[in-house]
Write an enzyme that holds these catalytic residues in place. Structure first.
Site, PDB file in Angstrom:
ATOM      1  N   GLY A  12     -44.334 -30.891 -14.659  1.00 42.60           N
ATOM      2  CA  GLY A  12     -44.118 -31.242 -16.062  1.00 42.60           C
ATOM      3  C   GLY A  12     -43.003 -30.478 -16.748  1.00 42.60           C
ATOM      4  O   GLY A  12     -43.069 -30.223 -17.958  1.00 42.60           O
ATOM      5  N   ARG A  65     -52.827 -51.320  -6.083  1.00 40.82           N
ATOM      6  CA  ARG A  65     -51.817 -50.903  -7.054  1.00 40.82           C
ATOM      7  C   ARG A  65     -52.071 -51.589  -8.399  1.00 40.82           C
ATOM      8  O   ARG A  65     -51.916 -50.992  -9.462  1.00 40.82           O
ATOM      9  CB  ARG A  65     -50.437 -51.302  -6.502  1.00 40.82           C
ATOM     10  CG  ARG A  65     -49.285 -50.470  -6.969  1.00 40.82           C
ATOM     11  CD  ARG A  65     -48.030 -50.804  -6.185  1.00 40.82           C
ATOM     12  NE  ARG A  65     -47.957 -50.097  -4.935  1.00 40.82           N
ATOM     13  CZ  ARG A  65     -47.576 -48.817  -4.807  1.00 40.82           C
ATOM     14  NH1 ARG A  65     -47.229 -48.119  -5.865  1.00 40.82           N
ATOM     15  NH2 ARG A  65     -47.523 -48.241  -3.630  1.00 40.82           N
ATOM     16  N   ARG A  91     -45.169 -42.751  -9.069  1.00 41.40           N
ATOM     17  CA  ARG A  91     -45.734 -44.014  -8.589  1.00 41.40           C
ATOM     18  C   ARG A  91     -44.797 -45.170  -8.901  1.00 41.40           C
ATOM     19  O   ARG A  91     -44.230 -45.260  -9.993  1.00 41.40           O
ATOM     20  CB  ARG A  91     -47.084 -44.298  -9.270  1.00 41.40           C
ATOM     21  CG  ARG A  91     -48.133 -43.225  -9.063  1.00 41.40           C
ATOM     22  CD  ARG A  91     -48.630 -43.108  -7.670  1.00 41.40           C
ATOM     23  NE  ARG A  91     -49.186 -44.351  -7.142  1.00 41.40           N
ATOM     24  CZ  ARG A  91     -49.661 -44.473  -5.902  1.00 41.40           C
ATOM     25  NH1 ARG A  91     -49.627 -43.450  -5.076  1.00 41.40           N
ATOM     26  NH2 ARG A  91     -50.144 -45.613  -5.501  1.00 41.40           N
ATOM     27  N   ILE A  92     -44.664 -46.071  -7.936  1.00 44.26           N
ATOM     28  CA  ILE A  92     -43.963 -47.331  -8.163  1.00 44.26           C
ATOM     29  C   ILE A  92     -44.893 -48.230  -8.973  1.00 44.26           C
ATOM     30  O   ILE A  92     -46.054 -48.406  -8.616  1.00 44.26           O
ATOM     31  CB  ILE A  92     -43.565 -47.979  -6.829  1.00 44.26           C
ATOM     32  CG1 ILE A  92     -42.595 -47.056  -6.080  1.00 44.26           C
ATOM     33  CG2 ILE A  92     -42.959 -49.351  -7.070  1.00 44.26           C
ATOM     34  CD1 ILE A  92     -42.341 -47.485  -4.634  1.00 44.26           C
ATOM     35  N   LEU A  93     -44.360 -48.772 -10.077  1.00 42.15           N
ATOM     36  CA  LEU A  93     -45.169 -49.555 -11.009  1.00 42.15           C
ATOM     37  C   LEU A  93     -45.058 -51.051 -10.706  1.00 42.15           C
ATOM     38  O   LEU A  93     -43.996 -51.547 -10.318  1.00 42.15           O
ATOM     39  CB  LEU A  93     -44.705 -49.265 -12.443  1.00 42.15           C
ATOM     40  CG  LEU A  93     -44.898 -47.797 -12.839  1.00 42.15           C
ATOM     41  CD1 LEU A  93     -44.027 -47.430 -14.042  1.00 42.15           C
ATOM     42  CD2 LEU A  93     -46.373 -47.519 -13.124  1.00 42.15           C
ATOM     43  N   HIS A 109     -34.220 -39.936 -13.375  1.00 40.79           N
ATOM     44  CA  HIS A 109     -34.074 -39.903 -11.918  1.00 40.79           C
ATOM     45  C   HIS A 109     -33.009 -38.865 -11.550  1.00 40.79           C
ATOM     46  O   HIS A 109     -31.956 -38.828 -12.176  1.00 40.79           O
ATOM     47  CB  HIS A 109     -33.667 -41.296 -11.405  1.00 40.79           C
ATOM     48  CG  HIS A 109     -33.452 -41.332  -9.934  1.00 40.79           C
ATOM     49  ND1 HIS A 109     -34.510 -41.328  -9.036  1.00 40.79           N
ATOM     50  CD2 HIS A 109     -32.325 -41.325  -9.192  1.00 40.79           C
ATOM     51  CE1 HIS A 109     -34.024 -41.338  -7.806  1.00 40.79           C
ATOM     52  NE2 HIS A 109     -32.707 -41.339  -7.874  1.00 40.79           N
ATOM     53  N   THR A 141     -37.272 -51.135 -15.047  1.00 40.32           N
ATOM     54  CA  THR A 141     -37.447 -52.559 -14.737  1.00 40.32           C
ATOM     55  C   THR A 141     -38.221 -52.653 -13.421  1.00 40.32           C
ATOM     56  O   THR A 141     -38.587 -51.633 -12.829  1.00 40.32           O
ATOM     57  CB  THR A 141     -36.091 -53.273 -14.591  1.00 40.32           C
ATOM     58  OG1 THR A 141     -35.377 -52.670 -13.507  1.00 40.32           O
ATOM     59  CG2 THR A 141     -35.265 -53.178 -15.876  1.00 40.32           C
ATOM     60  N   ASP A 145     -35.717 -47.583  -9.887  1.00 43.11           N
ATOM     61  CA  ASP A 145     -34.509 -46.841 -10.264  1.00 43.11           C
ATOM     62  C   ASP A 145     -33.312 -47.756 -10.514  1.00 43.11           C
ATOM     63  O   ASP A 145     -32.159 -47.300 -10.481  1.00 43.11           O
ATOM     64  CB  ASP A 145     -34.150 -45.778  -9.194  1.00 43.11           C
ATOM     65  CG  ASP A 145     -35.283 -44.804  -8.956  1.00 43.11           C
ATOM     66  OD1 ASP A 145     -36.030 -44.511  -9.905  1.00 43.11           O
ATOM     67  OD2 ASP A 145     -35.440 -44.337  -7.807  1.00 43.11           O
ATOM     68  N   GLN A 173     -29.753 -30.242 -16.308  1.00 41.56           N
ATOM     69  CA  GLN A 173     -29.221 -31.462 -16.934  1.00 41.56           C
ATOM     70  C   GLN A 173     -30.353 -32.380 -17.380  1.00 41.56           C
ATOM     71  O   GLN A 173     -30.289 -32.982 -18.455  1.00 41.56           O
ATOM     72  CB  GLN A 173     -28.299 -32.206 -15.961  1.00 41.56           C
ATOM     73  CG  GLN A 173     -27.052 -31.423 -15.596  1.00 41.56           C
ATOM     74  CD  GLN A 173     -26.246 -31.036 -16.820  1.00 41.56           C
ATOM     75  OE1 GLN A 173     -25.957 -31.864 -17.673  1.00 41.56           O
ATOM     76  NE2 GLN A 173     -25.913 -29.761 -16.923  1.00 41.56           N
TER      77      GLN A 173
HETATM   78  N1  3YE Z   1     -41.526 -48.351 -10.863  1.00 38.98           N
HETATM   79  C1  3YE Z   1     -40.717 -49.431 -11.041  1.00 38.98           C
HETATM   80  N2  3YE Z   1     -39.401 -49.293 -11.436  1.00 38.98           N
HETATM   81  C2  3YE Z   1     -38.837 -48.062 -11.678  1.00 38.98           C
HETATM   82  N3  3YE Z   1     -41.623 -45.911 -11.018  1.00 38.98           N
HETATM   83  C3  3YE Z   1     -40.737 -44.967 -11.336  1.00 38.98           C
HETATM   84  C4  3YE Z   1     -39.509 -45.527 -11.657  1.00 38.98           C
HETATM   85  C5  3YE Z   1     -39.685 -46.915 -11.516  1.00 38.98           C
HETATM   86  C6  3YE Z   1     -41.018 -47.120 -11.108  1.00 38.98           C
HETATM   87  O1  3YE Z   1     -37.646 -47.981 -12.029  1.00 38.98           O
HETATM   88  N4  3YE Z   1     -41.200 -50.674 -10.798  1.00 38.98           N
HETATM   89  C7  3YE Z   1     -41.882 -43.043  -4.153  1.00 38.98           C
HETATM   90  C8  3YE Z   1     -41.925 -42.509  -5.507  1.00 38.98           C
HETATM   91  C9  3YE Z   1     -41.264 -43.437  -6.424  1.00 38.98           C
HETATM   92  C10 3YE Z   1     -43.203 -43.570  -3.647  1.00 38.98           C
HETATM   93  O2  3YE Z   1     -43.198 -44.263  -2.696  1.00 38.98           O
HETATM   94  N5  3YE Z   1     -44.331 -43.276  -4.279  1.00 38.98           N
HETATM   95  C11 3YE Z   1     -45.617 -43.686  -3.754  1.00 38.98           C
HETATM   96  C12 3YE Z   1     -46.647 -42.676  -4.165  1.00 38.98           C
HETATM   97  C13 3YE Z   1     -46.365 -41.310  -3.700  1.00 38.98           C
HETATM   98  C14 3YE Z   1     -47.299 -40.296  -4.317  1.00 38.98           C
HETATM   99  O3  3YE Z   1     -48.305 -40.659  -4.926  1.00 38.98           O
HETATM  100  O4  3YE Z   1     -47.009 -39.088  -4.196  1.00 38.98           O
HETATM  101  C15 3YE Z   1     -46.074 -45.033  -4.247  1.00 38.98           C
HETATM  102  O5  3YE Z   1     -46.699 -45.740  -3.468  1.00 38.98           O
HETATM  103  O6  3YE Z   1     -45.828 -45.397  -5.429  1.00 38.98           O
HETATM  104  C16 3YE Z   1     -41.063 -43.523 -11.330  1.00 38.98           C
HETATM  105  C17 3YE Z   1     -40.517 -42.855 -10.077  1.00 38.98           C
HETATM  106  C18 3YE Z   1     -41.224 -43.402  -8.866  1.00 38.98           C
HETATM  107  C19 3YE Z   1     -40.745 -42.706  -7.623  1.00 38.98           C
END
Ligand code: 3YE
Length: 210
Positions: A12, A65, A91-93, A109, A141, A145, A173
């Site tokens: 954080g 998810r 988490r990927i949203l 990012h 979106t 990223d 930064q």
């Molecule tokens: N989701 C969408 N678009 C975006 N989430 C984030 C940015 C962003 C978003 O621009 N649709 C990689 C981490 C991703 C990964 O695979 N994570 C795993 C979980 C890993 C864990 O729990 O430690 C997953 O399955 O989501 C925020 C940055 C997301 C980075």
């Protein structure tokens, strides 16, 4: 004041930069709540120390998810936010989540997007022999990223840098540019219009470089 919800997964440090900006009176918004998908992380202590309500929504409690994102949305909406800020949230949203908060969801990012989306950016920058690196704030979106960029902070890569030294310099930064972007949003100066970021009514073809 515009209400902000911050999503975290760990330490954080970017949350702290936003807490400090609010305390200094420069955020022009108020952090109404903090939500983590992991228990026991330092970011939750930072929220508590600042007197901000914090909640944990463990992704491991959900077998899809979609189910996790629905629980997350319900928790977020309980804080009635004007803006949702991802601050080291890992988490990927889902598309449904992204669409629900369209135009009021920001992420930071650790690279000069569109270069190096995804994980392990500092390692990738070093392996590629890049001389420049940095951080980018963007609207979220569906594409990870890939959303419209708002502001970037640059650093030089030194010949003797390793992942940790680079992460430290990029982090400086991050803590500079995120409060600035959030302030613009809270001032009503930053908007997503027809899929494009606008600052003061002008489309941002390139992110602001500070
Ligand atoms: N989701 C969408 N678009 C975006 N989430 C984030 C940015 C962003 C978003 O621009 N649709 C990689 C981490 C991703 C990964 O695979 N994570 C795993 C979980 C890993 C864990 O729990 O430690 C997953 O399955 O989501 C925020 C940055 C997301 C980075």
């Amino acid at each position: 004041l515009p209400r902000i919800v911050v999503l975290i997964s760990g330490g954080g440090t970017n949350l702290q930069a936003l807490i400090d900006a609010e305390a200094a009176g420069t955020l022009e918004g108020t952090i109404a709540g903090v939500i983590s998908n992991r228990t026991g992380v330092k970011g939750l202590d930072r929220a508590e120390s600042a007197g901000i309500p914090a909640q944990v929504i463990p992704h491991r409690d959900h077998d899809s998810r979609e189910s996790f994102d629905q629980a997350l949305m319900a928790a977020i909406d309980g804080f009635r936010p004007d803006l949702v800020v991802l601050a080291g949230f890992m988490r990927i949203l889902t598309d449904a989540f992204v669409q629900h908060y369209q135009g009021r969801l920001l992420n930071i990012h650790p690279s000069l997007l569109p270069a190096w989306p995804g994980l392990h950016t500092h390692r990738k920058v070093l392996e590629a022999g890049e001389t420049e690196h940095g951080a980018t704030v963007h609207f979220v979106t569906e594409e990870l990223d890939g959303g419209p960029r708002i502001i970037q902070g640059r650093v030089r890569v030194h010949p003797d840098d390793d992942e940790d030294s680079l992460a430290g310099r990029v982090g400086v930064q991050e803590r500079r540019i995120y409060p600035e972007a959030v302030r613009w949003f809270c001032q009503g100066r930053l908007r997503l219009v027809q899929g494009r970021a606008q600052l003061d009514g002008t489309p941002l073809d390139e992110p602001v470089d500070i």
